[in-house]
Design an enzyme around this catalytic site. Structure first.
Site, short mmCIF file in Angstrom:
data_model
loop_
_atom_site.label_atom_id
_atom_site.label_comp_id
_atom_site.label_asym_id
_atom_site.label_seq_id
_atom_site.Cartn_x
_atom_site.Cartn_y
_atom_site.Cartn_z
N LYS A 1 71.22 55.22 -25.76
CA LYS A 1 70.10 55.48 -26.67
C LYS A 1 68.95 55.97 -25.83
O LYS A 1 68.88 55.69 -24.62
CB LYS A 1 69.70 54.16 -27.35
CG LYS A 1 68.95 54.32 -28.64
CD LYS A 1 69.88 54.40 -29.84
CE LYS A 1 69.09 54.62 -31.11
NZ LYS A 1 69.96 54.71 -32.29
N GLY B 1 64.78 50.19 -49.31
CA GLY B 1 64.60 51.47 -48.62
C GLY B 1 65.43 52.56 -49.25
O GLY B 1 66.66 52.55 -49.20
N GLY C 1 65.41 55.83 -48.47
CA GLY C 1 65.23 57.02 -47.63
C GLY C 1 66.53 57.79 -47.52
O GLY C 1 67.33 57.83 -48.46
P1 NAD Z 1 64.52 56.82 -43.58
O1 NAD Z 1 63.30 56.77 -42.75
O2 NAD Z 1 64.99 58.10 -44.14
O3 NAD Z 1 64.39 55.79 -44.79
C1 NAD Z 1 63.84 54.53 -44.69
C2 NAD Z 1 63.17 54.23 -46.03
O4 NAD Z 1 62.72 52.88 -46.00
C3 NAD Z 1 61.94 55.11 -46.30
O5 NAD Z 1 62.02 55.66 -47.60
C4 NAD Z 1 60.77 54.14 -46.16
O6 NAD Z 1 59.68 54.47 -47.01
C5 NAD Z 1 61.42 52.83 -46.57
N1 NAD Z 1 60.76 51.62 -46.08
C6 NAD Z 1 60.08 51.44 -44.92
N2 NAD Z 1 59.60 50.18 -44.87
C7 NAD Z 1 60.02 49.55 -46.00
C8 NAD Z 1 59.85 48.25 -46.51
N3 NAD Z 1 59.15 47.34 -45.85
N4 NAD Z 1 60.38 47.97 -47.71
C9 NAD Z 1 61.06 48.91 -48.42
N5 NAD Z 1 61.26 50.15 -47.97
C10 NAD Z 1 60.74 50.48 -46.77
O7 NAD Z 1 65.66 56.13 -42.64
P2 NAD Z 1 67.24 56.17 -42.78
O8 NAD Z 1 67.78 57.30 -42.00
O9 NAD Z 1 67.64 55.98 -44.20
O10 NAD Z 1 67.59 54.86 -41.95
C11 NAD Z 1 67.40 53.59 -42.50
C12 NAD Z 1 67.98 52.56 -41.55
O11 NAD Z 1 69.36 52.87 -41.32
C13 NAD Z 1 67.32 52.51 -40.18
O12 NAD Z 1 67.39 51.17 -39.72
C14 NAD Z 1 68.23 53.37 -39.33
O13 NAD Z 1 68.17 53.04 -37.96
C15 NAD Z 1 69.58 52.99 -39.93
N6 NAD Z 1 70.63 53.99 -39.70
C16 NAD Z 1 70.47 55.26 -40.15
C17 NAD Z 1 71.48 56.18 -39.93
C18 NAD Z 1 71.39 57.60 -40.43
O14 NAD Z 1 72.42 58.30 -40.47
N7 NAD Z 1 70.22 58.06 -40.87
C19 NAD Z 1 72.64 55.80 -39.22
C20 NAD Z 1 72.77 54.48 -38.80
C21 NAD Z 1 71.75 53.59 -39.03
#
Ligand code: NAD
Length: 352
Positions: free
Chosen positions: A80, A178, A180
């Site tokens: 990482k 979340g 996202g």
């Molecule tokens: P993202 O930033 O697109 O989405 C995160 C969402 O969570 C956002 O909409 C944000 O507004 C919301 N959020 C933030 N704080 C919050 C809270 N306190 N309560 C409710 N919602 C909240 O991120 P993502 O890519 O969807 O990733 C989310 C998680 O998954 C992270 O921990 C990331 O490390 C993990 N992850 C993502 C991927 C990937 O392919 N994107 C792969 C493995 C792990």
């Protein structure tokens, strides 16, 4: 911070630091383990409270990547990198991305960078202008989140099966924290399979979109996703460390399975608390491996069909890990042991 001591305890092979005065880049790359192959892991841009926090984060996340890749049966190690920001939300510039790309290039392929928090496909593309060892830009896997969400949905099926329930989302309510990149797509899979979704997000736009496009019910101001009795599966898809001793004690969902990394604040202790309470927990690095399977798989030369098959296999792996939980302190421990078995097997093949 005693960096070498931490590396020794956690098993890291290499940690490298770089600062570039022209772009202002300050970054750390941590390579945890390359027994199974060169190590892929996202680049996180974050404003940390201190350098020590940044270093601990990159050490912890890179170790997690080793287990994630091994459990997903990839010929990949774990690594990482982090870019330290001076202020939260600072935009990623081309100069910073290119400087990071040059830093990544000094690892000569032992480290392969990818997207993470604060890094967009465009940032990856700029890094790619300086090194071949980047995935996640257009033309090199792109956005991995659809695969992460699908993998997590597959892991949910395994959780239902392990809990003795039919693998059928009709009548199932999933609570998503979340909406996202991953949470929104996970909500879509659940809705398309006939399930209900109750969700929360700090971003009103994300909430409105999920309501309008997916018919997601939004959590009321006086409701708590962690204690809402109607939730069958809690899916943390935003932040890490959302489950701890305090809220596990009152958690209502019988299943936890989300896309977020490091869901448990104290993995060993909290994993055991979940097991003691009879809550089925899909270890995060197994459930959310879809994205890394996609990017690492393409980097390793797998076909799209082989990648899809591996993402499908997350269901089988999750079920296998859950079955092994009986002989371990927790599902988390069972998953780490499962990953370590694969690394040990790789080591003995390499030395045979
Ligand atoms: P993202 O930033 O697109 O989405 C995160 C969402 O969570 C956002 O909409 C944000 O507004 C919301 N959020 C933030 N704080 C919050 C809270 N306190 N309560 C409710 N919602 C909240 O991120 P993502 O890519 O969807 O990733 C989310 C998680 O998954 C992270 O921990 C990331 O490390 C993990 N992850 C993502 C991927 C990937 O392919 N994107 C792969 C493995 C792990």
């Amino acid at each position: 911070m005693k960096l070498l001591q931490n590396m020794t305890v956690m098993g890291h092979e290499r940690v490298a630091f770089h600062q570039d005065p022209e772009s202002g880049l300050r970054a750390v790359i941590a390579i945890h383990d390359t027994t199974l192959g060169n190590a892929l892991g996202g680049t996180r841009r974050w404003c940390y409270g201190s350098e020590a926090d940044a270093i601990m984060d990159v050490l912890r996340l890179s170790e997690g990547m080793t287990y994630k890749a091994a459990a997903a049966d990839l010929a990949m190690g774990g690594a990482k990198s982090v870019i330290l920001l001076d202020t939260p939300g600072q935009e990623g510039t081309e100069a910073q991305a290119r400087a990071m790309g040059r830093f990544v290039d000094t690892m000569e392929g032992a480290y392969i960078a990818a997207e993470d928090v604060g890094v967009s496909p465009q940032f990856c593309a700029w890094m790619h202008d300086e090194t071949a060892h980047v995935m996640g830009d257009e033309g090199h896997g792109g956005d991995p989140s659809p695969f992460t969400s699908l993998g997590c949905f597959n892991a949910m099926k395994a959780c239902l099966a392990f809990a003795g329930r039919p693998i059928d989302f009709h009548g199932i309510t999933v609570g998503i924290q979340g909406l996202g990149a991953t949470g929104f797509k996970l909500a879509r899979f659940v809705r398309e399979a006939g399930g209900e979704v109750v969700a929360t997000d700090v971003n009103p736009h994300a909430i409105r979109q999920a309501q309008d496009e997916l018919g997601v019910r939004v959590l009321g101001d006086d409701e708590d996703l962690f204690t809402l009795p109607e939730i069958d599966i809690l899916a943390p898809c935003a932040l890490g460390a959302v489950l701890d001793a305090k809220n596990i004690a009152t958690l209502s969902a019988p299943i936890v399975c989300g896309t977020a990394n490091n869901i448990l604040a104290e993995p060993e202790a909290d994993g055991q608390l979940l097991k003691d309470r009879g809550i089925v927990y899909a270890p995060d690095f197994v459930a959310n491996a879809g994205g890394v399977i996609r990017l690492a798989g393409l980097y390793l030369g797998l076909t799209e069909a082989q990648v899809d098959e591996k993402v499908d296999r997350i269901e089988e792996t999750t079920l296998e890990v859950l079955r092994r939980t009986a002989s371990h302190a927790s599902a988390y421990d069972a998953a780490v042991a499962y990953a370590r078995e694969r690394i040990d097997a790789g080591r003995s093949t390499a030395t045979a």
